[in-house]
Write a protein that holds these residues in place. Structure first.
Motif, PDB file in Angstrom:
ATOM      1  N   SER A  85       0.777  -1.060  -0.162  1.00 41.43           N
ATOM      2  CA  SER A  85       0.005  -0.123  -0.048  1.00 41.43           C
ATOM      3  C   SER A  85       0.934   1.381  -0.118  1.00 41.43           C
ATOM      4  N   CYS A 113      -4.084  -0.468  -1.603  1.00 43.55           N
ATOM      5  CA  CYS A 113      -4.879   0.862  -0.987  1.00 43.55           C
ATOM      6  C   CYS A 113      -3.832   2.033  -1.450  1.00 43.55           C
ATOM      7  N   PRO A 188      -8.332   1.130  -4.171  1.00 42.53           N
ATOM      8  CA  PRO A 188      -9.149   2.036  -3.392  1.00 42.53           C
ATOM      9  C   PRO A 188      -8.321   2.926  -2.817  1.00 42.53           C
ATOM     10  N   HIS A 246      -9.796  -2.441   3.014  1.00 42.76           N
ATOM     11  CA  HIS A 246      -9.426  -2.257   1.796  1.00 42.76           C
ATOM     12  C   HIS A 246      -8.173  -2.964   1.064  1.00 42.76           C
TER      13      HIS A 246
END
Length: 251
Positions: A85, A113, A188, A246
């Motif tokens: 992420s 994410c 996301p 997410h």
């Protein structure tokens, strides 16, 4: 293997998901160190070490935010062999966005994410910057009001002499950033802001929704531009919950 932009390659393993963290203007590799004691073991925060500071003082300060993102992507992409992420605050939010764009378009990599904080969306980001042209006294006052610098740095002449060129360079990066329209990201996107930040309100924060085709969430915290320093536990808990939801990080 040596990697300049991080203290070690961003490989996952043992159930850990790297969280690449882009520092705010003037921030260094220790910008988010407090998170190491607040995030669970399955999330591995790794702050980017940018040129011209700390262990990279022998390199020139960056002059173009998008080129910086491209350079960072080229260095980290070969090591991103599993889920990851990306997070960024203020200047770091737009750097995180541009980094995610390059990873997606040039390396076919997408984070689980993208988390942005304390910044207007990229298409309106640069127009509201106004700090780089301040004299030293006004700049120190502005930084103190934002809560983003340790008091010792602002008050100590020798520390300020080292710090000022970096913060000014980063602020110029923000002021000269030119948004290049493109396709929304497929991942996301979570956007954070704070209620006492004069440059960001709920409506502006919600504009980040245009930059993803995936799920979007936003939250406003109490506090100033550096709200997460005042509410570290509350922010960390919210971040953990959203990453688990997410990014699919294991619990």
């Amino acid at each position: 293997m040596t990697i300049r932009v991080l203290n070690r390659p961003p490989r996952g393993g043992a159930g850990r998901t790297p969280l690449l963290c882009a520092p705010f203007a003037g921030g260094g590799a220790k910008a988010y160190d407090v998170w190491h004691g607040l995030l669970p073991r399955d999330i591995l925060p790794m702050t980017l070490r940018l040129p011209g500071r700390e262990g990279r003082f022998d390199e020139e300060l960056p002059t173009d935010l998008r080129e910086l993102a491209r350079a960072v992507a080229g260095e980290v992409a070969p090591h991103l062999t599993g889920p990851f992420s990306v997070f960024g605050h203020s200047m770091g939010a737009v750097l995180a966005y541009e980094l995610t764009r390059v990873l997606h378009t040039e390396y076919a990599l997408a984070p689980r994410c993208l988390i942005v904080s304390g910044a207007q969306p990229p298409d309106s980001f640069a127009a509201h910057s106004n700090y780089a042209g301040m004299d030293d006294d006004r700049l120190r006052e502005a930084l103190s009001a934002m809560g983003g610098s340790e008091p010792g740095v602002l008050e100590d002449r020798e520390l300020w002499a080292l710090f000022a060129p970096i913060i000014r360079s980063d602020l110029v990066l923000c002021e000269t950033y030119e948004f290049d329209p493109g396709e929304p990201l497929p991942c996301p996107l979570v956007a954070y802001g704070s209620r006492e930040d004069p440059d960001l309100d709920q409506e502006r924060l919600a504009g980040w929704a245009r930059f993803t085709t995936g799920p979007f969430e936003s939250r406003m915290f109490p506090g100033d531009h550096f709200y997460f320093r005042h509410w570290p536990e509350a922010f960390a808990m919210d971040l953990i919950n959203r990453l688990h939801r997410h990014a699919g990080a294991p619990r």
